[in-house]
Design an enzyme around this catalytic site. Sequence first.
Site, PDB file in Angstrom:
ATOM      1  N   GLY A  91      56.570  35.966  52.604  1.00 31.17           N
ATOM      2  CA  GLY A  91      56.828  34.865  51.684  1.00 31.17           C
ATOM      3  C   GLY A  91      57.460  35.325  50.381  1.00 31.17           C
ATOM      4  O   GLY A  91      58.347  34.669  49.839  1.00 31.17           O
TER       5      GLY A  91
ATOM      6  N   ASN B 172      48.478  27.541  45.699  1.00 34.48           N
ATOM      7  CA  ASN B 172      47.566  28.486  46.350  1.00 34.48           C
ATOM      8  C   ASN B 172      46.209  28.593  45.658  1.00 34.48           C
ATOM      9  O   ASN B 172      45.258  29.064  46.262  1.00 34.48           O
ATOM     10  CB  ASN B 172      48.217  29.871  46.429  1.00 34.48           C
ATOM     11  CG  ASN B 172      48.887  30.274  45.140  1.00 34.48           C
ATOM     12  OD1 ASN B 172      49.772  29.577  44.639  1.00 34.48           O
ATOM     13  ND2 ASN B 172      48.474  31.390  44.586  1.00 34.48           N
TER      14      ASN B 172
ATOM     15  N   THR C 298      67.713  46.032  60.002  1.00 40.26           N
ATOM     16  CA  THR C 298      67.445  45.774  61.423  1.00 40.26           C
ATOM     17  C   THR C 298      66.301  44.768  61.546  1.00 40.26           C
ATOM     18  O   THR C 298      65.248  44.944  60.928  1.00 40.26           O
ATOM     19  CB  THR C 298      67.060  47.091  62.130  1.00 40.26           C
ATOM     20  OG1 THR C 298      68.113  48.016  61.918  1.00 40.26           O
ATOM     21  CG2 THR C 298      66.837  46.875  63.612  1.00 40.26           C
TER      22      THR C 298
ATOM     23  N   CYS D 274      46.079  37.114  44.561  1.00 41.40           N
ATOM     24  CA  CYS D 274      47.061  37.930  43.841  1.00 41.40           C
ATOM     25  C   CYS D 274      46.536  38.295  42.464  1.00 41.40           C
ATOM     26  O   CYS D 274      46.869  39.329  41.912  1.00 41.40           O
ATOM     27  CB  CYS D 274      48.371  37.178  43.672  1.00 41.40           C
ATOM     28  SG  CYS D 274      49.044  36.684  45.233  1.00 41.40           S
TER      29      CYS D 274
HETATM   30  N1  PLP Z   1      53.814  31.916  47.779  1.00 43.05           N
HETATM   31  C1  PLP Z   1      52.556  31.454  47.812  1.00 43.05           C
HETATM   32  C2  PLP Z   1      52.270  30.052  47.382  1.00 43.05           C
HETATM   33  C3  PLP Z   1      51.512  32.283  48.252  1.00 43.05           C
HETATM   34  O1  PLP Z   1      50.264  31.822  48.264  1.00 43.05           O
HETATM   35  C4  PLP Z   1      51.826  33.600  48.660  1.00 43.05           C
HETATM   36  C5  PLP Z   1      50.762  34.542  49.080  1.00 43.05           C
HETATM   37  O2  PLP Z   1      49.619  34.422  48.708  1.00 43.05           O
HETATM   38  C6  PLP Z   1      53.164  34.030  48.620  1.00 43.05           C
HETATM   39  C7  PLP Z   1      54.136  33.162  48.169  1.00 43.05           C
HETATM   40  C8  PLP Z   1      53.563  35.407  49.042  1.00 43.05           C
HETATM   41  O3  PLP Z   1      53.614  35.531  50.439  1.00 43.05           O
HETATM   42  P1  PLP Z   1      53.517  36.990  51.103  1.00 43.05           P
HETATM   43  O4  PLP Z   1      52.099  37.442  50.920  1.00 43.05           O
HETATM   44  O5  PLP Z   1      53.875  36.759  52.551  1.00 43.05           O
HETATM   45  O6  PLP Z   1      54.506  37.854  50.439  1.00 43.05           O
END
Ligand code: PLP
Length: 388
Positions: free
Chosen positions: A69, A153, A237, A325
């Site tokens: 993401g 999130n 790749t 995070c």
């Molecule tokens: N965006 C949101 C809203 C998320 O909650 C997260 C991960 O917690 C991400 C982006 C990042 O995704 P990834 O962990 O796959 O890099």
Amino acid sequence: MIFLDAAATTPVRREAIEAMWPFLTGEFGNPSSAHSLGSSAARALRSARESVAQILGCLPGEIIFTAGGTEADNLAVKGIALARQAADPRRRRVLISAVEHPAVSESASFLSRFAGMSVEVVPVDATGRVDPADFASRLGEDMALASIMYANNEIGTVQPIAALAAAAGRIPFHTDAVQAACWMPLDVRTLGVDALSLSGHKIGAPKGSGVLYLSSRVAAEPVLHGGGQERGFRSGTQNVAFAVAFARALELAAAEQAAAATRTTALRDDFIAEILGRVPGAVLTGHPQERLPSVASFYFPGTSGESVLLELERRSVLCSAGSACAAGSDEPSPVLAAIGLSASAAQTSIRFSLPASVTAGELTQAADAVVQSIAAVGQLHSQPTPGA
Ligand code: PLP
């Protein structure tokens, strides 16, 4: 163990492992190779791309496989804004919301530091929602990109994405749909978005897998340069096994989405009612209705989020203080600040995020554990400090 941290990550689904296994072993070809091993990898990649495109309601060529993401958000925000600015240097404003994930807000901040752009932040109300009229009033010809997340999130609030995308009109509109994926409809035509990010590990595919939908109508500058894979937009790749696993997990999530959302919403509401009824002073954060079926987030004044988490884990309940995070950081969460929480209230916040497999029995046990944990932390706090 009762796992109530599905917004942080999910286990890889058995079906996704089975689907990707051949491409980690016998069928290990590079999809760009001209020989038969390469062709069978290319076929698998094509079919994964077609499957994801069908679910999102777009063309297969509009699907870019990414390593998660964060990467999808970076490619969209930087790539689209840079291309728009290159086409017309007056387009130097980027509009984001006050509750974006750092993958979006830090990408925007990169553009302001290194590409001379200015970042405008549209505020949210006390429930975490962007007002479409406020959003629309900030748009203009000098706008390079708008990026507003689908669902948050930390507090689970769902944004009125279709209304926001419609207001953006011809200005490219990106949405981070990472948290929405298992729970909300993802058809990009209905949403009206130009770009949409997804992450594999929130939907039962491996960590480090993901997708960016990028409309063929929207120009974007590549951020990763190299061999020109993925329409030249994401060189490197391709990870065929992860693309296949992602597609399989998304197929299952899409097939189960409506039923999972209905069932989990009912369980979540019972859980919220139980916590608000049994824990004096508990406050729900986020929108009361427009929220992810899976997220129940609170703050518990007078406690400490970290201590409550430890007490919960002692009682076999796994969840998060704010977002994963931000875990380990002493900084108050920008999302909780954006909805008006003081730093001290934010320190008492806990997010429960339910997996689709959660049972009513688990949530009853979890609610008991919350009541006991808060009581235990309260007692700790009220014990006289030695020597005081
Ligand atoms: N965006 C949101 C809203 C998320 O909650 C997260 C991960 O917690 C991400 C982006 C990042 O995704 P990834 O962990 O796959 O890099």
